[in-house]
Design an enzyme around this catalytic site. Structure first.
Site, PDB file in Angstrom:
ATOM      1  N   TYR A   1     -11.838   6.488   0.661  1.00  0.00           N
ATOM      2  CA  TYR A   1     -11.333   5.105   0.575  1.00  0.00           C
ATOM      3  C   TYR A   1     -12.495   4.165   0.263  1.00  0.00           C
ATOM      4  O   TYR A   1     -12.411   3.351  -0.673  1.00  0.00           O
ATOM      5  CB  TYR A   1     -10.630   4.697   1.873  1.00  0.00           C
ATOM      6  CG  TYR A   1     -10.141   3.264   1.815  1.00  0.00           C
ATOM      7  CD1 TYR A   1      -9.127   2.893   0.935  1.00  0.00           C
ATOM      8  CD2 TYR A   1     -10.722   2.265   2.598  1.00  0.00           C
ATOM      9  CE1 TYR A   1      -8.695   1.578   0.845  1.00  0.00           C
ATOM     10  CE2 TYR A   1     -10.291   0.947   2.524  1.00  0.00           C
ATOM     11  CZ  TYR A   1      -9.273   0.614   1.642  1.00  0.00           C
ATOM     12  OH  TYR A   1      -8.848  -0.692   1.546  1.00  0.00           O
TER      13      TYR A   1
ATOM     14  N   SER B   1     -12.816  -4.163  -0.617  1.00  0.00           N
ATOM     15  CA  SER B   1     -12.759  -4.067   0.853  1.00  0.00           C
ATOM     16  C   SER B   1     -14.172  -4.116   1.410  1.00  0.00           C
ATOM     17  O   SER B   1     -15.141  -3.756   0.715  1.00  0.00           O
ATOM     18  CB  SER B   1     -12.111  -2.739   1.250  1.00  0.00           C
ATOM     19  OG  SER B   1     -12.282  -2.480   2.616  1.00  0.00           O
TER      20      SER B   1
HETATM   21  P1  NDP Z   1       0.241  -2.935   2.136  1.00  0.00           P
HETATM   22  O1  NDP Z   1       0.425  -1.477   2.424  1.00  0.00           O
HETATM   23  O2  NDP Z   1       0.958  -3.914   2.988  1.00  0.00           O
HETATM   24  O3  NDP Z   1       0.586  -3.236   0.592  1.00  0.00           O
HETATM   25  C1  NDP Z   1       0.187  -2.353  -0.423  1.00  0.00           C
HETATM   26  C2  NDP Z   1       0.917  -2.668  -1.715  1.00  0.00           C
HETATM   27  O4  NDP Z   1       0.433  -1.768  -2.732  1.00  0.00           O
HETATM   28  C3  NDP Z   1       2.422  -2.488  -1.611  1.00  0.00           C
HETATM   29  O5  NDP Z   1       3.076  -3.550  -2.253  1.00  0.00           O
HETATM   30  C4  NDP Z   1       2.666  -1.188  -2.367  1.00  0.00           C
HETATM   31  O6  NDP Z   1       3.935  -1.212  -3.034  1.00  0.00           O
HETATM   32  C5  NDP Z   1       1.548  -1.215  -3.400  1.00  0.00           C
HETATM   33  N1  NDP Z   1       1.286   0.154  -3.875  1.00  0.00           N
HETATM   34  C6  NDP Z   1       0.669   1.165  -3.212  1.00  0.00           C
HETATM   35  N2  NDP Z   1       0.729   2.297  -3.931  1.00  0.00           N
HETATM   36  C7  NDP Z   1       1.404   1.999  -5.069  1.00  0.00           C
HETATM   37  C8  NDP Z   1       1.826   2.748  -6.207  1.00  0.00           C
HETATM   38  N3  NDP Z   1       1.547   4.065  -6.328  1.00  0.00           N
HETATM   39  N4  NDP Z   1       2.508   2.124  -7.180  1.00  0.00           N
HETATM   40  C9  NDP Z   1       2.795   0.805  -7.076  1.00  0.00           C
HETATM   41  N5  NDP Z   1       2.435   0.036  -6.044  1.00  0.00           N
HETATM   42  C10 NDP Z   1       1.756   0.631  -5.038  1.00  0.00           C
HETATM   43  O7  NDP Z   1      -1.332  -3.162   2.241  1.00  0.00           O
HETATM   44  P2  NDP Z   1      -2.265  -4.471   2.007  1.00  0.00           P
HETATM   45  O8  NDP Z   1      -1.493  -5.636   1.573  1.00  0.00           O
HETATM   46  O9  NDP Z   1      -3.137  -4.581   3.194  1.00  0.00           O
HETATM   47  O10 NDP Z   1      -3.164  -3.903   0.825  1.00  0.00           O
HETATM   48  C11 NDP Z   1      -3.350  -4.553  -0.413  1.00  0.00           C
HETATM   49  C12 NDP Z   1      -4.740  -4.213  -0.929  1.00  0.00           C
HETATM   50  O11 NDP Z   1      -5.708  -4.733  -0.030  1.00  0.00           O
HETATM   51  C13 NDP Z   1      -5.036  -2.706  -1.036  1.00  0.00           C
HETATM   52  O12 NDP Z   1      -5.767  -2.492  -2.224  1.00  0.00           O
HETATM   53  C14 NDP Z   1      -5.914  -2.426   0.187  1.00  0.00           C
HETATM   54  O13 NDP Z   1      -6.770  -1.344  -0.014  1.00  0.00           O
HETATM   55  C15 NDP Z   1      -6.665  -3.739   0.279  1.00  0.00           C
HETATM   56  N6  NDP Z   1      -7.269  -4.075   1.559  1.00  0.00           N
HETATM   57  C16 NDP Z   1      -6.509  -4.140   2.708  1.00  0.00           C
HETATM   58  C17 NDP Z   1      -7.120  -4.503   3.898  1.00  0.00           C
HETATM   59  C18 NDP Z   1      -6.379  -4.558   5.191  1.00  0.00           C
HETATM   60  O14 NDP Z   1      -7.038  -4.495   6.258  1.00  0.00           O
HETATM   61  N7  NDP Z   1      -5.067  -4.704   5.197  1.00  0.00           N
HETATM   62  C19 NDP Z   1      -8.545  -4.885   3.945  1.00  0.00           C
HETATM   63  C20 NDP Z   1      -9.225  -4.766   2.684  1.00  0.00           C
HETATM   64  C21 NDP Z   1      -8.603  -4.398   1.547  1.00  0.00           C
HETATM   65  P3  NDP Z   1       5.030  -0.039  -2.963  1.00  0.00           P
HETATM   66  O15 NDP Z   1       4.730   0.794  -1.745  1.00  0.00           O
HETATM   67  O16 NDP Z   1       6.345  -0.730  -2.898  1.00  0.00           O
HETATM   68  O17 NDP Z   1       4.842   0.713  -4.236  1.00  0.00           O
HETATM   69  C1  8X3 Z   2      -9.434  -2.105   4.764  1.00  0.00           C
HETATM   70  C2  8X3 Z   2     -10.476  -2.463   5.749  1.00  0.00           C
HETATM   71  O1  8X3 Z   2     -11.960  -1.517   7.584  1.00  0.00           O
HETATM   72  O2  8X3 Z   2      -9.779  -0.519   7.325  1.00  0.00           O
HETATM   73  O3  8X3 Z   2      -9.952  -2.036   3.493  1.00  0.00           O
HETATM   74  O4  8X3 Z   2     -11.534  -0.081   5.721  1.00  0.00           O
HETATM   75  S1  8X3 Z   2     -10.956  -1.064   6.619  1.00  0.00           S
END
Ligand code: NDP
Ligand code: 8X3
Length: 249
Positions: A149, A136
């Site tokens: 985070y 991120s």
């Molecule tokens: P979502 O919440 O839409 O998706 C997160 C996914 O992670 C879900 O499929 C969830 O599946 C899975 N997950 C979370 N916890 C668990 C667990 N304990 N076991 C298994 N699966 C798990 O978020 P994003 O798609 O945005 O996030 C994906 C990645 O991108 C993350 O690592 C996030 O930190 C990162 N990210 C996101 C950004 C944003 O602005 N959206 C920016 C930068 C990075 P389920 O709940 O079904 O288990």
């Molecule tokens: C997610 C981006 O700016 O919410 O990783 O930390 S921010």
């Protein structure tokens, strides 16, 4: 030959879009997450020949092992590991944050990621495969309430660079992708289910989409095999940097 990607967190957001992108490109996908009904829907949408659903909580090392041991023969040769499952929990300053939120982020974003990576590394080396770790912008720029985070994502970025060093000579590629604001369920999860807060954050901002991230991962994964993108940071045009804060007496 058909390639196989193991993508964690494919029930939502980046992971679901990336699964669709890779199947559209002719790959097989092992799709993981806790919400079984969403994984089943993905299998029905994309076809059981292309998607295998592996339902487990990624923090549960035994459940992870069982799911990996139970992979069907056609999905056993993993060419690409996309460590995407992850979350933020809470937006409060450290001195007010919940310790169980911090623990959940460390368990998911750090401990589970290294556990799965260690398990899959021998196969990736055997197949001269690749790893894409989802970090991120929070790894690179601190912001109020980002505390643990940001710390977990800084770990992911540095771990990825360390992997590159250790995998020297194996042909295995490692990339850390560092996205900024993207609209998914991320903020809903971070706020413990506050849809209004999530809508307010993204309103009018033209955030990145899950599809933007999926297309970028596809681009990274399909570069010629002699090229390695070490780290790639990306943001929507609407997001940029603000300065330092100064506390005055
Ligand atoms: P979502 O919440 O839409 O998706 C997160 C996914 O992670 C879900 O499929 C969830 O599946 C899975 N997950 C979370 N916890 C668990 C667990 N304990 N076991 C298994 N699966 C798990 O978020 P994003 O798609 O945005 O996030 C994906 C990645 O991108 C993350 O690592 C996030 O930190 C990162 N990210 C996101 C950004 C944003 O602005 N959206 C920016 C930068 C990075 P389920 O709940 O079904 O288990
Ligand atoms: C997610 C981006 O700016 O919410 O990783 O930390 S921010």
């Amino acid at each position: 030959m058909t390639k196989t990607a193991l993508i964690t967190g494919t029930t939502s957001g980046f992971g679901a879009a990336t699964a669709r992108r890779f199947v559209a490109g002719g790959w097989r996908v092992i799709a993981t997450g806790r919400r079984a009904e969403r994984l089943q829907a993905l299998v029905e949408e994309l076809g059981a020949d292309h998607v295998h659903a592996a339902v487990f909580d990624i923090r549960d090392a035994q459940a992870m092992d069982a799911a990996m041991d139970a992979l069907p023969a056609a999905f056993r040769g993993i060419d690409l590991l996309i460590n995407n499952a992850g979350l933020a929990q809470g937006t409060k300053p450290a001195q007010e944050a919940r310790l169980d939120d911090w623990q959940r982020m460390i368990d998911t974003n750090v401990t589970a990621l290294v556990t799965l990576t260690r398990r899959v590394l021998p196969t990736l080396i055997e197949r001269r495969g690749a790893i894409v770790n989802i970090s991120s912008t929070a790894a690179n720029y601190p912001y109020p309430g980002g505390n643990v985070y940001g710390g977990t994502k800084a770990f992911v970025s540095q771990f990825s660079l360390g992997l590159r060093s250790d995998l020297h000579g194996t042909g295995v590629r490692v990339t850390t992708l560092e996205p900024g604001m993207a609209e998914t369920e991320f903020t809903l999860v971070r706020t413990h289910g506050d849809q209004a807060a999530s809508d307010a954050l993204y309103h009018g901002a033209q955030p990145m989409t899950a599809q933007d991230i999926a297309d970028t991962i596809w681009w990274i994964a399909t570069l010629p095999p002699h090229l390695n993108v070490n780290r790639l940071e990306m943001m929507p045009v609407s997001q940029s940097f603000a300065g330092f804060q100064v506390a005055r007496e």
